[in-house]
Design an enzyme around this catalytic site. Structure first.
Site, mmCIF file in Angstrom:
data_model
loop_
_atom_site.group_PDB
_atom_site.id
_atom_site.type_symbol
_atom_site.label_atom_id
_atom_site.label_comp_id
_atom_site.label_asym_id
_atom_site.label_seq_id
_atom_site.Cartn_x
_atom_site.Cartn_y
_atom_site.Cartn_z
ATOM 1 C CB VAL A 65 -11.255 -3.277 -10.950
ATOM 2 C CG1 VAL A 65 -10.711 -2.997 -12.333
ATOM 3 C CG2 VAL A 65 -11.547 -1.977 -10.211
ATOM 4 C CE LYS A 113 -25.811 -5.539 -6.944
ATOM 5 N NZ LYS A 113 -24.676 -6.200 -6.443
ATOM 6 C CD GLU A 150 -27.376 -11.285 -4.013
ATOM 7 O OE1 GLU A 150 -27.668 -10.566 -4.980
ATOM 8 O OE2 GLU A 150 -26.210 -11.543 -3.700
ATOM 9 C CE1 TYR A 151 -24.749 -10.618 0.977
ATOM 10 C CE2 TYR A 151 -24.216 -10.989 3.270
ATOM 11 C CZ TYR A 151 -23.832 -10.620 2.000
ATOM 12 O OH TYR A 151 -22.534 -10.256 1.774
HETATM 13 N N1 NAI Z 1 -19.648 -11.665 -9.869
HETATM 14 C C1 NAI Z 1 -20.818 -11.137 -9.531
HETATM 15 O O1 NAI Z 1 -21.827 -11.835 -9.321
HETATM 16 C C2 NAI Z 1 -20.970 -9.657 -9.415
HETATM 17 C C3 NAI Z 1 -19.871 -8.851 -9.213
HETATM 18 N N2 NAI Z 1 -20.054 -7.496 -9.058
HETATM 19 C C4 NAI Z 1 -18.918 -6.629 -8.811
HETATM 20 O O2 NAI Z 1 -18.257 -6.367 -10.047
HETATM 21 C C5 NAI Z 1 -16.839 -6.164 -9.806
HETATM 22 C C6 NAI Z 1 -16.053 -7.163 -10.631
HETATM 23 O O3 NAI Z 1 -16.475 -8.457 -10.253
HETATM 24 P P1 NAI Z 1 -16.082 -9.773 -11.088
HETATM 25 O O4 NAI Z 1 -16.058 -9.494 -12.537
HETATM 26 O O5 NAI Z 1 -16.956 -10.844 -10.545
HETATM 27 O O6 NAI Z 1 -14.576 -9.986 -10.579
HETATM 28 P P2 NAI Z 1 -13.410 -10.817 -11.294
HETATM 29 O O7 NAI Z 1 -12.463 -11.160 -10.219
HETATM 30 O O8 NAI Z 1 -13.988 -11.916 -12.121
HETATM 31 O O9 NAI Z 1 -12.747 -9.762 -12.297
HETATM 32 C C7 NAI Z 1 -12.026 -8.635 -11.863
HETATM 33 C C8 NAI Z 1 -11.043 -8.280 -12.972
HETATM 34 O O10 NAI Z 1 -10.432 -7.044 -12.658
HETATM 35 C C9 NAI Z 1 -9.054 -7.149 -12.990
HETATM 36 N N3 NAI Z 1 -8.332 -6.150 -12.218
HETATM 37 C C10 NAI Z 1 -8.098 -6.147 -10.886
HETATM 38 N N4 NAI Z 1 -7.427 -5.032 -10.541
HETATM 39 C C11 NAI Z 1 -7.249 -4.323 -11.691
HETATM 40 C C12 NAI Z 1 -6.616 -3.085 -11.985
HETATM 41 N N5 NAI Z 1 -6.051 -2.344 -11.027
HETATM 42 N N6 NAI Z 1 -6.610 -2.672 -13.275
HETATM 43 C C13 NAI Z 1 -7.169 -3.426 -14.253
HETATM 44 N N7 NAI Z 1 -7.771 -4.614 -14.026
HETATM 45 C C14 NAI Z 1 -7.814 -5.043 -12.762
HETATM 46 C C15 NAI Z 1 -8.685 -8.580 -12.670
HETATM 47 O O11 NAI Z 1 -7.498 -8.979 -13.356
HETATM 48 C C16 NAI Z 1 -9.935 -9.318 -13.143
HETATM 49 O O12 NAI Z 1 -9.841 -9.687 -14.505
HETATM 50 C C17 NAI Z 1 -16.659 -6.333 -8.292
HETATM 51 O O13 NAI Z 1 -16.755 -5.090 -7.664
HETATM 52 C C18 NAI Z 1 -17.837 -7.206 -7.897
HETATM 53 O O14 NAI Z 1 -18.189 -7.086 -6.539
HETATM 54 C C19 NAI Z 1 -21.280 -6.903 -9.156
HETATM 55 C C20 NAI Z 1 -22.388 -7.668 -9.360
HETATM 56 C C21 NAI Z 1 -22.341 -9.101 -9.496
HETATM 57 O O1 5RP Z 2 -23.389 -8.371 -5.996
HETATM 58 C C1 5RP Z 2 -23.459 -9.564 -6.224
HETATM 59 C C2 5RP Z 2 -24.744 -10.211 -6.554
HETATM 60 O O2 5RP Z 2 -25.797 -9.301 -6.508
HETATM 61 C C3 5RP Z 2 -22.193 -10.355 -6.149
HETATM 62 O O3 5RP Z 2 -22.367 -11.690 -6.547
HETATM 63 C C4 5RP Z 2 -21.624 -10.256 -4.774
HETATM 64 O O4 5RP Z 2 -20.351 -10.893 -4.775
HETATM 65 C C5 5RP Z 2 -22.553 -10.891 -3.738
HETATM 66 O O5 5RP Z 2 -22.169 -10.540 -2.456
HETATM 67 P P1 5RP Z 2 -21.390 -11.582 -1.505
HETATM 68 O O6 5RP Z 2 -20.078 -11.903 -2.228
HETATM 69 O O7 5RP Z 2 -21.201 -10.886 -0.217
HETATM 70 O O8 5RP Z 2 -22.276 -12.809 -1.416
#
Ligand code: NAI
Ligand code: 5RP
Length: 299
Positions: free
Chosen positions: A67, A169, A176-177
């Site tokens: 989440v 991480k 990455e930035y």
């Molecule tokens: N998108 C990316 O490139 C990356 C994301 N992350 C991290 O992974 C996590 C998830 O990211 P994404 O999948 O991109 O976000 P997203 O916004 O696509 O998905 C989040 C999901 O969590 C659900 N959600 C929110 N609150 C909830 C709750 N209380 N109970 C159950 N479900 C809930 C939402 O409905 C949504 O489906 C974040 O912490 C993000 O920073 C980590 C690495 C890469």
């Molecule tokens: O963790 C990640 C990639 O490694 C996510 O994409 C993250 O959202 C990147 O950080 P920011 O949103 O600050 O650009």
């Protein structure tokens, strides 16, 4: 093994898919019923609440949270708390602040693993890189799932005690930035410079054997291919910033200089000024003040 996954967005659905593909069982929950339905179509058992997910997992629960970082993690843990005991394991695979993870690990009745996840939704085909902090026994226990979600056994490592996975991480994101900033500067010079260059070609040739080849550079190549060498209508505005801010704050606290990461973060903040950067506008006016250089005025 059986895994509960809470949070089925861009990243959580990939955790579900890869875990199922490796032959494990998944119970899936999200606040959005559509996301649960997608996971069910992929073969997961749908849950309609956190309590239902916990019930379906039975004894020895292994639960992966995907989440958004912050309140959603605390809210989920609060709801889970009554269903957990010390034999259970919770993995937070999101981008949580490492000090939050230390606090959560202390309070959670289950063993708590803070898992930095890199690769992004675009890296799903290969699998992710996972940096895991927390109790070693819990890491070993969840290893079959880590093998599935990561690129394989080499794609995950135990970093150390609680917080260390998200700490690594956080630093990864700072890097990455800075990498994004330096590729951006190089391509900006090529774009503005002396030759009329096809930047997709430049990125492509650099990706073939050059010292600076990388996945981010492959993504630059993709961006120029899809948007054109001048990046078309892509706006001068960069969102995000939390993980970079934490990295810079940690650099200050540890007295480790991070000038490149700080600059990259500042560029993001600067990109968000709706009305142009105040500091640049003042510099423009000051050049008139001391040098009678013409003030550049808005249209
Ligand atoms: N998108 C990316 O490139 C990356 C994301 N992350 C991290 O992974 C996590 C998830 O990211 P994404 O999948 O991109 O976000 P997203 O916004 O696509 O998905 C989040 C999901 O969590 C659900 N959600 C929110 N609150 C909830 C709750 N209380 N109970 C159950 N479900 C809930 C939402 O409905 C949504 O489906 C974040 O912490 C993000 O920073 C980590 C690495 C890469
Ligand atoms: O963790 C990640 C990639 O490694 C996510 O994409 C993250 O959202 C990147 O950080 P920011 O949103 O600050 O650009």
């Amino acid at each position: 093994m059986q895994l509960g996954v809470i949070g089925l967005g861009r990243m959580g659905q990939i955790v579900v898919d890869r875990t199922l593909q490796a032959g494990h069982d998944v119970v899936a929950f999200d606040l959005e019923p559509e996301a649960v339905a997608t996971a069910a179509d992929a073969g997961a058992r749908p849950a309609d609440s956190i309590a239902d997910l916990a019930d379906r997992l039975g004894e020895e629960k292994r639960i992966w949270l995907m989440v958004p970082a912050g309140e959603a993690v605390d809210a989920t843990l609060e709801e889970l708390e009554a269903h957990l005991d010390s034999d259970d394991i919770v993995v937070d695979g999101g981008n949580s602040y490492f000090e939050d993870s230390v606090r959560r690990a202390e309070r959670c009745p289950a063993a708590y693993l803070d898992c930095g996840t890199s690769g992004g939704p675009a890296g799903a085909e290969l699998g992710f890189s996972l940096m895991v902090g927390g109790p070693e026994w819990a890491y070993e226990e969840v290893t079959p799932v880590f093998d599935a979600v990561a690129t394989g056994p080499a794609g995950h490592e135990h970093m150390g005690p609680a917080g260390s996975g998200h700490y690594v991480k956080m630093v990864h994101n700072g890097v990455e930035y800075a990498l994004m900033q330096t590729y951006g500067e190089g391509f900006e010079l090529l774009h503005e410079g002396r030759y009329d260059l096809d930047l997709e070609n430049v990125a492509s040739v650099w990706n073939n054997g050059a010292v600076i080849r990388s996945w981010l550079l492959e993504l630059c190549e993709e961006a120029f291919r899809e948007e054109g060498s001048d990046l078309g209508d892509v706006a001068d505005r960069i969102e995000g910033g939390s993980t970079g801010t934490w990295t810079v704050q940690e650099g200050l606290e540890q007295e480790v200089p991070l000038p490149l990461i700080y600059t990259a973060l500042s560029e993001r903040f600067g990109s968000r000024a709706d009305d142009g950067r105040f500091s640049r506008r003042l510099a423009n006016r000051l050049r008139y003040g001391f040098g009678r250089h013409e003030v550049q005025r808005r249209d």
